[in-house]
Design an enzyme around this catalytic site. Structure first.
Site, PDB file in Angstrom:
ATOM      1  N   TYR A   1      14.845  39.274   6.992  1.00 12.10           N
ATOM      2  CA  TYR A   1      13.411  39.511   7.141  1.00 12.10           C
ATOM      3  C   TYR A   1      12.773  38.803   8.340  1.00 12.10           C
ATOM      4  CZ  TYR A   1      13.991  41.214   2.389  1.00 12.10           C
ATOM      5  OH  TYR A   1      14.413  41.902   1.285  1.00 12.10           O
TER       6      TYR A   1
ATOM      7  N   ARG B 187      20.841  49.069   3.076  1.00 12.34           N
ATOM      8  CA  ARG B 187      21.051  47.936   2.173  1.00 12.34           C
ATOM      9  C   ARG B 187      21.685  48.411   0.864  1.00 12.34           C
ATOM     10  NH1 ARG B 187      15.972  44.243   1.946  1.00 12.34           N
ATOM     11  NH2 ARG B 187      17.552  42.944   0.958  1.00 12.34           N
TER      12      ARG B 187
ATOM     13  N   HIS C 126       8.419  48.870   5.409  1.00 12.88           N
ATOM     14  CA  HIS C 126       9.418  47.883   5.012  1.00 12.88           C
ATOM     15  C   HIS C 126       9.924  47.185   6.265  1.00 12.88           C
ATOM     16  CE1 HIS C 126       9.570  49.335   0.926  1.00 12.88           C
ATOM     17  NE2 HIS C 126       9.536  50.561   1.435  1.00 12.88           N
ATOM     18  N   LEU C 127      10.113  45.888   6.177  1.00 14.21           N
ATOM     19  CA  LEU C 127      10.641  45.117   7.301  1.00 14.21           C
ATOM     20  C   LEU C 127      12.088  45.495   7.587  1.00 14.21           C
ATOM     21  CD1 LEU C 127       9.147  41.713   6.159  1.00 14.21           C
ATOM     22  CD2 LEU C 127       8.466  42.966   8.208  1.00 14.21           C
ATOM     23  N   SER C 128      12.879  45.630   6.525  1.00 18.45           N
ATOM     24  CA  SER C 128      14.296  45.954   6.686  1.00 18.45           C
ATOM     25  C   SER C 128      14.515  47.452   6.489  1.00 18.45           C
ATOM     26  CB  SER C 128      15.132  45.167   5.665  1.00 18.45           C
ATOM     27  OG  SER C 128      14.833  45.592   4.353  1.00 18.45           O
TER      28      SER C 128
ATOM     29  N   ARG D 187      12.350  33.182   2.970  1.00 11.54           N
ATOM     30  CA  ARG D 187      13.255  34.038   2.208  1.00 11.54           C
ATOM     31  C   ARG D 187      14.153  34.831   3.149  1.00 11.54           C
ATOM     32  NH1 ARG D 187      12.183  39.652  -0.466  1.00 11.54           N
ATOM     33  NH2 ARG D 187      14.132  39.875  -1.613  1.00 11.54           N
TER      34      ARG D 187
ATOM     35  N   ASN E  89       3.517  47.501   1.710  1.00 16.21           N
ATOM     36  CA  ASN E  89       4.895  47.079   1.520  1.00 16.21           C
ATOM     37  C   ASN E  89       4.958  46.565   0.092  1.00 16.21           C
ATOM     38  OD1 ASN E  89       7.366  45.829   1.381  1.00 16.21           O
ATOM     39  ND2 ASN E  89       7.206  44.844   3.385  1.00 16.21           N
TER      40      ASN E  89
ATOM     41  N   PRO F 200       5.640  41.650  -4.107  1.00 19.42           N
ATOM     42  CA  PRO F 200       6.322  40.426  -4.503  1.00 19.42           C
ATOM     43  C   PRO F 200       7.258  39.866  -3.435  1.00 19.42           C
ATOM     44  CG  PRO F 200       7.210  42.306  -5.693  1.00 19.42           C
ATOM     45  CD  PRO F 200       6.002  42.788  -4.959  1.00 19.42           C
ATOM     46  N   ASN F 201       7.225  38.553  -3.353  1.00 21.41           N
ATOM     47  CA  ASN F 201       8.072  37.742  -2.484  1.00 21.41           C
ATOM     48  C   ASN F 201       7.697  37.803  -1.009  1.00 21.41           C
ATOM     49  OD1 ASN F 201       9.767  36.692  -4.571  1.00 21.41           O
ATOM     50  ND2 ASN F 201      10.738  38.697  -4.665  1.00 21.41           N
TER      51      ASN F 201
ATOM     52  N   ARG G  14      18.229  50.090  -3.429  1.00 28.72           N
ATOM     53  CA  ARG G  14      17.056  50.063  -2.547  1.00 28.72           C
ATOM     54  C   ARG G  14      16.830  51.396  -1.817  1.00 28.72           C
ATOM     55  NH1 ARG G  14      15.412  44.665  -2.179  1.00 28.72           N
ATOM     56  NH2 ARG G  14      17.096  43.173  -2.495  1.00 28.72           N
TER      57      ARG G  14
ATOM     58  N   ALA H  59      10.029  44.806  -3.863  1.00 28.68           N
ATOM     59  CA  ALA H  59      10.945  45.314  -4.887  1.00 28.68           C
ATOM     60  C   ALA H  59      10.301  46.366  -5.784  1.00 28.68           C
ATOM     61  CB  ALA H  59      11.468  44.161  -5.733  1.00 28.68           C
TER      62      ALA H  59
ATOM     63  N   ASP I  93       2.074  55.884  -9.971  1.00 30.40           N
ATOM     64  CA  ASP I  93       1.023  56.655 -10.624  1.00 30.40           C
ATOM     65  C   ASP I  93      -0.356  56.325 -10.059  1.00 30.40           C
ATOM     66  OD1 ASP I  93       2.959  57.873 -12.175  1.00 30.40           O
ATOM     67  OD2 ASP I  93       2.470  56.752 -14.004  1.00 30.40           O
TER      68      ASP I  93
ATOM     69  N   HIS J  77      11.046  50.254  -5.611  1.00 23.89           N
ATOM     70  CA  HIS J  77      12.192  50.894  -6.249  1.00 23.89           C
ATOM     71  C   HIS J  77      12.071  50.987  -7.760  1.00 23.89           C
ATOM     72  CE1 HIS J  77      13.628  49.857  -2.285  1.00 23.89           C
ATOM     73  NE2 HIS J  77      13.438  48.583  -2.577  1.00 23.89           N
TER      74      HIS J  77
ATOM     75  N   GLU K 250       3.907  53.767   3.582  1.00 19.42           N
ATOM     76  CA  GLU K 250       4.719  52.676   3.056  1.00 19.42           C
ATOM     77  C   GLU K 250       5.514  52.071   4.204  1.00 19.42           C
ATOM     78  OE1 GLU K 250       6.715  53.299  -0.759  1.00 19.42           O
ATOM     79  OE2 GLU K 250       8.581  52.818   0.280  1.00 19.42           O
TER      80      GLU K 250
END
Length: 144
Positions: free
Chosen positions: A22, A105, A98-100, A17, A72, A9-10, A109, A75, A85, A78, A96
């Site tokens: 990001y 943070r 993540h950009l940040s 954003r 990625n 998402p996002n 997170r 949200a 599952d 978390h 996995e």
């Protein structure tokens, strides 16, 4: 090498954003960069804002011919027991990304439900996190 890349998402809003967090690259920019850097790989990109669609995409990987997954989950990293599952069913290497730096943070997170069932987590390197994720999957396949 046939790799599947999931974005949650996002991430379709990258570039608009929170560019301070990001960056200004769009998801399409990141995909183009990866295709240029990995011309010998077959990269399939999937993005969804919906948890169920992401779970279904993971289910499709269970008996597929893909060699690895780079994801990625945004949200959902978390919060999603359902995605966690689904990941447990995979026999392919999963990294996995993540950009940040999620650990620098907000405290909520810091926990990654999905990372707990992945081979590893790469965070905090901006779009380079995806490059490092592909390299990590390559290494996991080579050393299997």
């Amino acid at each position: 090498m046939k790799l599947f890349l999931i974005n949650g998402p996002n991430l379709n809003m990258l570039g608009k954003r929170d560019p301070e967090q990001y960056g200004t690259d769009t998801l399409a920019d990141i995909q183009s960069m990866l295709e240029e850097q990995f011309p010998d790989h077959e990269l399939t990109f999937f993005q969804s804002n919906g948890e169920g669609a992401i779970v279904s995409a993971i289910h499709d990987l269970v008996n597929s011919e893909y060699d690895g997954l780079i994801a990625n989950f945004g949200a959902y990293t978390h919060t999603s027991v359902a995605i966690r599952d689904a990941l447990e069913m995979l026999a392919i290497p999963t990294v996995e990304v993540h950009l940040s730096n999620i650990h620098a943070r907000e405290e909520f997170r810091h926990q990654t439900l999905t990372g707990a069932v992945s081979n590893g987590i790469i965070a905090g390197f901006g779009k380079e996190s995806y490059v490092l994720g592909i390299r990590a999957v390559e290494g996991l396949i080579r050393n299997a």
